[in-house]
Motif scaffolding. Structure first.
Motif, mmCIF file in Angstrom:
data_model
loop_
_atom_site.group_PDB
_atom_site.id
_atom_site.type_symbol
_atom_site.label_atom_id
_atom_site.label_comp_id
_atom_site.label_asym_id
_atom_site.label_seq_id
_atom_site.Cartn_x
_atom_site.Cartn_y
_atom_site.Cartn_z
ATOM 1 N N GLY B 34 0.838 -1.208 0.000
ATOM 2 C CA GLY B 34 0.000 0.000 0.000
ATOM 3 C C GLY B 34 0.871 1.255 0.000
ATOM 4 N N TYR B 163 -7.086 6.272 -1.382
ATOM 5 C CA TYR B 163 -6.232 5.088 -1.419
ATOM 6 C C TYR B 163 -6.059 4.479 -0.037
ATOM 7 N N MET B 167 -7.021 0.959 1.091
ATOM 8 C CA MET B 167 -6.043 0.063 1.698
ATOM 9 C C MET B 167 -6.558 -0.542 2.992
#
Lengths: 194, 559
Positions: B34, B163, B167
């Motif tokens: 990630g 994101y 994640m």
């Protein structure tokens, strides 16, 4: 039966390891050892009686201490054509052969000899004797202590038996000889005819 | 801290350990990937932002070049207003060739946040929370002024935030998946391991090496289980081998113990049997000895009786046939001629024989008497002989088993007497060599049994040798508190081979022997506390048998 000088004397062999027994036999066969002929003759003359003839058979005695010695004597006698008629054999004769062994060997030399086995007690049973010597009519067992008369009777009868057997044998021999002669004559005749 | 974590991990069950490990691994992987992704995204996004802003700046520079040339700020402003289409552009400005602000634009709602900077160097740069670009405005090759555009990073931040959320979601999902995987793995890894652990526990607790773990696959665990099973098998084999060895050993110990017990019992029984047989043998030997003596007695008595009988019959015959009767007849005859006896004797033909006959008769009667005296003498001698034999036998029977103190020479003499007949008969010369005459305390019967046998053997030995001079020496001598009674013959002797066997039971060299004499003799000698030994130079050299006996203790004192 007519008496011949040959018949008058019979040879008897005593085989025993005991010298005293030898003496016993000697006494039995020559009873008193006293010569009674003179007194008998004078007695006959005095009382006017015929002199009593001593018709007792006469025996010629020989002695052996051991079986082997006895067999040697028998062999010698046969070779000299003066065979023994009878042998008294002791059963126990240490250290040599016993009575049975001696008898067996004795018969190997001269089968016609009559045998009396003397025994103080039963060393061997009659079965043992038969097994060792086979069935035979030339053997008598005599128990010690024996009677003088027994010995004399046995000696008389057995030597006579031996003698008759000898005569028979001789006669048969003569007859056979004659038969052979005749056969030969017949053969000769047959051959002549052919 | 690190140690603690490992320590904590150390005692947690493998299944949990596996879960933790798988989840941690997953999380770590996700975080790392990630972060990498986000890093890359940021770089890429910045690039993209710069490209886009650069393009926008290029377009705006072209569009505002005319306005700047014509010094038309409104037109310039109008041009700048078009930037409103892009929400992230915070503000923009146009500078003239002198660097003075010509026109500016501020995003509505963001007035406070945008300050028109002083003219900076051409180029793009990220400064704080903004991307700033200075771009020259060129017209016909000449620089007319400079364009400035400032964009905030909101988009980028929003994107990164998105994101981040993605994640986190992915992590949660992955963790859940990892958990499930771990749960599943537990059955394929920790399952066999804990199965193995429980099997180990069972084996340890029960000491049962026959238990086997179940193999789940061919991986390391499978091999481990296989190995473990193999080890168990080996242990079991060793254990059972050990057990067998142990059992075998125990069995053997038990067997050996039993054997030993049996042996002891057997040995004891054998010993008893031996003693019994020995006693029997003793009895048998004694009986055999007695039987032999009885046989000899019978033979001797039989022979002597024969002589007695012959003598007695002979005397009876003599008496019966005696010419004594003739004397009576002579007397009668003389009485008849009593009147003319003289004439009768001289003139009568029969009477003339009277005196001759009387002479003959007297002589004959004397001979008869002499013969009878001789015969009767022999008879008496023979009867004496029988009496001797019987007395000896009685004596022999009477003293059996009783100890008595007796002179050694007397014993030897007795044994000679018992063999006297045989010795004389076989013509054996006896020499007495009595050097001492001690007394011994013995069972006379046993000593006689030995000596009689020795004398008889000596006689046989002499007979067999067939030597002319048969000779037996009987020697009595003391030697160191002991007396030695020796019977020495010049007979056949003993072969060296036979020397050791001569005392054996059943050994004999004579056809009529039973091999009992010397054997029982040696036994009897031992019972008497003595020994019976033999010496011979060989065949034909004669032999010496020696009975060695202890001298009576009173004698010992006096000697």
């Amino acid at each position: 039966m007519s008496e011949t000088p040959e018949q008058a004397s019979r040879r008897v062999l005593i085989i025993d390891d005991n010298r005293e027994i030898h003496e016993d036999f000697r006494k039995i066969f020559r009873p008193s050892g006293i010569d009674s002929r003179a007194v008998s003759d004078s007695e006959a003359a005095l009382f006017g009686e015929p002199a009593a003839g001593t018709a007792e058979p006469r025996f010629e005695l020989d002695f052996a201490l051991q079986g082997a010695e006895g067999v040697a004597l028998i062999s010698k006698a046969r070779d000299q054509n003066a065979p023994y008629a009878l042998a008294f054999v002791d059963m126990r004769m240490p250290p040599g052969w016993d009575g049975l062994e001696t008898t067996a060997r004795l018969w190997e030399v001269d089968p016609s000899v009559q045998v009396v086995i003397c025994t103080a007690y039963s060393d061997h049973s009659w079965d043992d004797v038969r097994r060792k010597l086979g069935h035979c009519d030339r053997l008598v067992v005599l128990k010690k202590p024996f009677d003088n008369i027994e010995v004399l009777q046995l000696a008389g009868m057995l030597t006579e038996k031996w003698h008759l057997a000898q005569i028979n044998q001789r006669r048969i021999a003569v007859l056979e000889q004659q038969l052979e002669l005749r056969t030969r004559e017949l053969a000769a005749l047959g051959g002549g005819r052919q | 801290m690190k140690v603690d974590v490992l320590g904590l991990l150390r005692d947690t069950p493998i299944s949990r350990k596996l879960t933790i490990i798988s989840m941690l691994t997953t999380a770590l992987a996700l975080v790392v990937s990630g972060l990498a992704f986000m890093g890359y995204e940021q770089v890429a996004f910045r690039g993209a932002m710069q490209d886009r802003l650069s393009m926008t700046a290029s377009i705006m520079a072209d569009n505002s070049a005319a306005a700047l040339t014509f010094s038309d700020p409104a037109a310039a402003r109008q041009t700048l207003e078009t930037l409103a289409a892009d929400a992230h552009i915070v503000g923009a400005a146009i500078y003239d060739s002198h660097g003075n602000e010509f026109a500016s634009y501020r995003r509505p709602g963001a007035a406070g946040r945008f300050k028109i900077p002083t003219l900076g160097k051409d180029g793009q740069r990220f400064e704080g929370e903004a991307l700033k670009v200075f771009r020259p405005i060129v017209l016909a090759g000449d620089r007319a002024g400079t364009l400035y555009i400032e964009s905030d990073l909101q988009e980028m931040h929003a994107r990164i935030q998105r994101y981040a959320w993605i994640m986190i979601l992915v992590m949660v999902g992955a963790s859940a998946a990892a958990m499930m995987v771990a749960m599943w793995l537990r059955t394929s890894i920790s399952g066999p391991v804990s199965h193995l652990a429980s099997v180990v526990e069972t084996v340890t607790a029960q000491k049962n090496y026959a238990i086997r773990a179940v193999k789940s696959g061919n991986d390391e665990l499978g091999r481990l289980i296989e190995g473990f099973n193999g080890m168990l098998g080996q242990i079991q084999a060793q254990d059972s081998a050990l057990q067998r060895a142990h059992d075998e050993l125990e069995k053997r110990v038990a067997e050996r113990t039993h054997e030993l017990q049996t042996e002891v019992i057997e040995h004891k029984r054998a010993q008893e049997e031996l003693e019994r047989v020995h006693r029997q043998l003793m009895d048998a030997s004694r009986q055999a000895g007695m039987a032999e003596i009885a046989t000899n007695v019978l033979h001797n008595v039989g022979n002597v009786l024969n002589s007695v009988n012959v003598s007695a019959l002979l005397v009876a015959d003599l008496v019966k046939k005696s010419k004594a009767m003739s004397l009576a007849r002579v007397v009668t005859l003389m009485r008849e001629h009593e009147a003319d006896l003289n004439t009768f004797i001289t003139a009568d033909p029969r009477g003339k024989h009277l005196l001759t006959h009387l002479d003959n008769l007297a002589e004959h009667l004397q001979a008869e008497q002499a013969t009878m005296i001789t015969e009767l003498g022999g008879l008496r001698k023979n009867i004496e002989h029988i009496k001797d034999i019987v007395a000896m036998q009685q004596n022999y029977a009477k003293v059996a088993g009783v100890k008595e103190i007796i002179a050694a020479v007397d014993l030897v003499e007795d044994s000679l007497r018992m063999n006297a007949g045989a010795l004389t008969r076989h013509g054996v010369e006896v020499e007495r060599d009595y050097r001492d005459n001690p007394r011994v305390n013995v069972d006379k019967h046993k000593v006689l049994q030995i000596l009689v046998n020795l004398v008889r053997n000596a006689k046989y030995a002499c007979d067999e040798a067939q030597s002319i001079e048969k000779r037996i020496v009987l020697r009595v001598q003391c030697l160191d508190h002991r007396v030695q009674l020796s019977v020495i013959d010049n007979g056949v002797g003993i072969a060296a081979d036979n020397m050791t066997r001569i005392f054996n039971h059943g050994f004999t060299t004579r056809a009529s022997g039973h091999g009992f004499g010397l054997h029982s003799g040696a036994l009897a000698a031992r019972e008497l506390g003595g020994t019976l030994t033999v010496r011979s130079e060989g065949v034909g050299q004669g032999a010496t048998f020696t009975l060695d006996l202890p001298v009576h203790h009173e004698e010992v004192a006096s000697v």
